[in-house]
Design an enzyme around this catalytic site. Structure first.
Site: not given
Length: 285
Positions: A73, A172, A174, A201, A210, A213, A228-229, A232
């Site tokens: 592997e 912000f 961005n 952060r 923050r 981000d 956790d993800l 889109p």
């Protein structure tokens, strides 16, 4: 997609879990299948428009002999990475490493490991409203653009925007980053969170202030629903401060889930904002 293939390249080297394998060595066979466009090479008849399979074979031979790996592997992973980094025209590669003399105490033709790796197109939303906001954005861009596993880095123009969600905070800055990467989604998330930590952060308030981000907006056309993800990004179509820079980089991109163009989402939010401003103005009158 077109492909170049090398089959059963013989390399004598030292890989394996057992001590004897690392001392005595043995024969390995490697298959490499490279995916790329060969249209230009087919028309020009010029090697620079393709990839030399001789160079591929020499790279495989050198990489297999470079170090001793316990697992096939690991050897396969190194080969895929080096081919993708060494040959910019290659978008994706399949690697199979075969071990004809596998120590299993039974007759087998060979044991093998097969993997597929490639470049992925990513869009990342970026924001900051604490400290030197522009410096945080630019440093994140510098870190990513200099990463060996990232290429074709682009950054939309920086815009200043009102806070979203939690309103009791500063304005912000961005932007959106676009690039191709060898990182898998969870690996990229970890890389981005590492950059956020370097910027000190703190996640104290949801949608709160923050220093930096970094949100994965899009990763190819994949759709994930992990806790956790989520890709889109679930707020992508609701945020004008994301859609504005995203449309600068990819105006006619299509949302993988809803099959609607980003520019259409942007224009709808613009119209909604203008309508609300007109209503407030009419109320004051």
């Amino acid at each position: 997609m077109d492909r170049i293939k090398v089959s059963d390249l013989e390399v004598f080297c030292n890989h394996g879990v057992y001590k004897e394998e690392n001392i005595l060595g043995q024969k390995f066979l490697v298959d490499a299948e490279l995916f790329l466009s060969l249209r230009r090479a087919g028309r020009s008849d010029a090697l620079q428009d393709s990839v030399s399979y001789g160079d591929v074979c020499r790279l495989i031979d050198a990489e297999m002999k470079k170090q001793n790996d316990k697992l096939l592997e690991r050897a396969a992973e190194r080969l895929a990475e080096q081919i993708l980094l060494a040959f910019p025209l290659v978008e994706r590669v399949k690697i199979e490493v075969k071990k004809p003399w596998a120590p299993v105490m039974m007759h087998v033709s060979y044991a093998s490991v097969s993997i597929e790796r490639g470049w992925h197109t990513v869009y990342v939303g970026v924001g900051s409203n604490m400290g030197d906001r522009q410096a945080y954005l630019e440093e994140a861009g510098d870190q990513l653009s200099s990463d060996a596993w990232i290429r074709g880095f682009r950054m939309a123009k920086i815009i200043e925007t009102e806070p979203y969600g939690y309103l009791e905070q500063d304005r912000f800055l961005n932007t959106v980053f676009a690039f191709s990467t060898l990182y898998e989604p969870k690996e990229l998330l970890e890389r981005l969170q590492g950059l956020e930590q370097e910027a000190h952060r703190e996640r104290l308030v949801h949608w709160g202030p923050r220093t930096l981000d970094l949100d994965i907006l899009l990763y190819d056309d994949i759709i994930t629903t992990e806790a956790d993800l989520v890709i889109p990004h679930p707020e992508l179509t609701k945020r004008l401060f994301v859609l504005e820079p995203l449309c600068e980089l990819n105006p006619y991109g299509v949302h993988p889930l809803y099959r609607k163009r980003f520019v259409d989402y942007r224009d709808a939010l613009r119209d909604d904002r203008r309508s609300k401003k007109s209503q407030r103005h009419a109320t004051r009158l």
